[in-house]
Design an enzyme around this catalytic site. Structure first.
Site, mmCIF file in Angstrom:
data_model
loop_
_atom_site.group_PDB
_atom_site.id
_atom_site.type_symbol
_atom_site.label_atom_id
_atom_site.label_comp_id
_atom_site.label_asym_id
_atom_site.label_seq_id
_atom_site.Cartn_x
_atom_site.Cartn_y
_atom_site.Cartn_z
ATOM 1 N N PRO A 22 0.760 -1.234 0.000
ATOM 2 C CA PRO A 22 0.000 0.000 0.000
ATOM 3 C C PRO A 22 0.794 1.288 0.000
ATOM 4 C CG PRO A 22 0.058 -0.960 2.195
ATOM 5 C CD PRO A 22 1.113 -1.593 1.365
ATOM 6 N N GLU A 23 0.819 1.953 -1.110
ATOM 7 C CA GLU A 23 1.160 3.368 -1.131
ATOM 8 C C GLU A 23 -0.101 4.046 -1.651
ATOM 9 O OE1 GLU A 23 5.006 4.334 -2.842
ATOM 10 O OE2 GLU A 23 5.707 2.315 -2.466
#
Length: 272
Positions: free
Chosen positions: A2-3
């Site tokens: 997750p970015e």
DNA sequence: AGCGGAACCTGTCGGC
DNA sequence: TGCCGACAGGTTCCGC
């Protein structure tokens, strides 16, 4: 996983399904994510609450409840939210099940247990959220803003990009990818980036994030999974994880370096 | 201000 | 085949 682009993808998928549904019960299989809040308190705070919508702020997921309260989630390294039909047995990495009144199950899964879940009545009560800086896809994120912010710091560009209190949402993969697209060295002290360069960095940031969101996020594991398939985003990453391979722009070998205990990938020949 | 190191956890991969 | 260390998309805290 997750970015910003991955969180954005998850948020839009959740937002298409969750609004209007109520939490009928919560099961916690492992409570690391709760930050010390007793499981019973967590369950009680959620009972009967109705999802209004889901939003993203930096890498945080903000679940708004109809009554004004919020659940704030952060996936850290391995967290995931999954919408599932009812299950009888939790998967080994399932940490929390949120039972919904439409019969579906919202699952928080997290192999490494770094992810966090918090319930607050006001967003102002959530300190980490308050510390976040500029949203890189917002209208306030302009080339002019970037130029001014760069001037105030001597931090190396890669570290500069990843500081969530300055720009919210960029992580280790996208920082490398953005700097490659901007042809800027990750080692450059921020304040030395001048002239037409801040605009280049601004443009590369926007384009990289937009492209990644368009492809529904890019992840290492997904990247591997699609190795023998065509289309999709297997070509998205230009430098991350590609040490020794030829630079797509100038064919010089990509180099892997270390900055603040994290890997940085760049082309020393065309990133200056 | 900025940096290095450690901590929070588990899974996977490369080398020997 | 098997063990062991290195490393992984993030953040925070502590000391220099």
């Amino acid at each position: 996983m997750p970015e910003l682009p991955e969180v954005e993808t998850i948020v839009s998928e959740l937002n298409a399904a969750l609004p209007g549904s109520a939490i009928t019960g919560t099961r916690v299989f492992r409570d690391n994510a709760l930050g010390g809040v007793p499981v019973a308190d967590f369950q009680e705070a959620l009972a009967g609450r109705v999802f209004e919508r889901v939003r993203r702020r930096g890498k945080f997921l903000v679940f708004d409840f109809r009554d004004g309260g919020h659940m704030i989630g952060h996936l850290r390294m391995t967290g995931k939210f999954i919408l599932s039909p009812p299950l009888t047995q939790p998967h080994a990495h399932h940490r929390v099940w949120f039972h919904l009144d439409n019969g579906r199950l919202l699952i928080f899964q997290d192999a490494r247990c770094f992810g966090t879940l918090a319930i607050v009545e006001r967003l102002a009560d959530h300190a980490p959220l308050q510390r976040l800086g500029m949203e890189p896809l917002s209208s306030g994120f302009t080339a002019k803003w970037v130029a001014a912010a760069l001037r105030q710091s001597k931090t190396p560009l890669k570290i500069w990009l990843m500081d969530q209190s300055r720009i919210a949402g960029l992580g280790n993969i996208y920082a490398s990818e953005i700097l490659f697209r901007a042809s800027l060295s990750p080692m450059r002290p921020a304040h030395t980036v001048t002239g037409g360069e801040p605009a280049r960095l601004h443009r590369a940031t926007r384009r990289t994030l937009r492209e990644a969101i368009h492809h529904n996020g890019t992840t290492i594991s997904d990247f591997r999974r699609v190795d023998d398939k065509t289309g999709g985003f297997q070509d998205f990453l230009r430098v991350y994880g590609k040490q020794g391979q030829p630079c797509p722009r100038c064919r010089a070998p990509i180099v892997k370096a270390r900055q603040q205990q994290r890997s940085t990938f760049f082309c020393p020949s065309c990133q200056r």
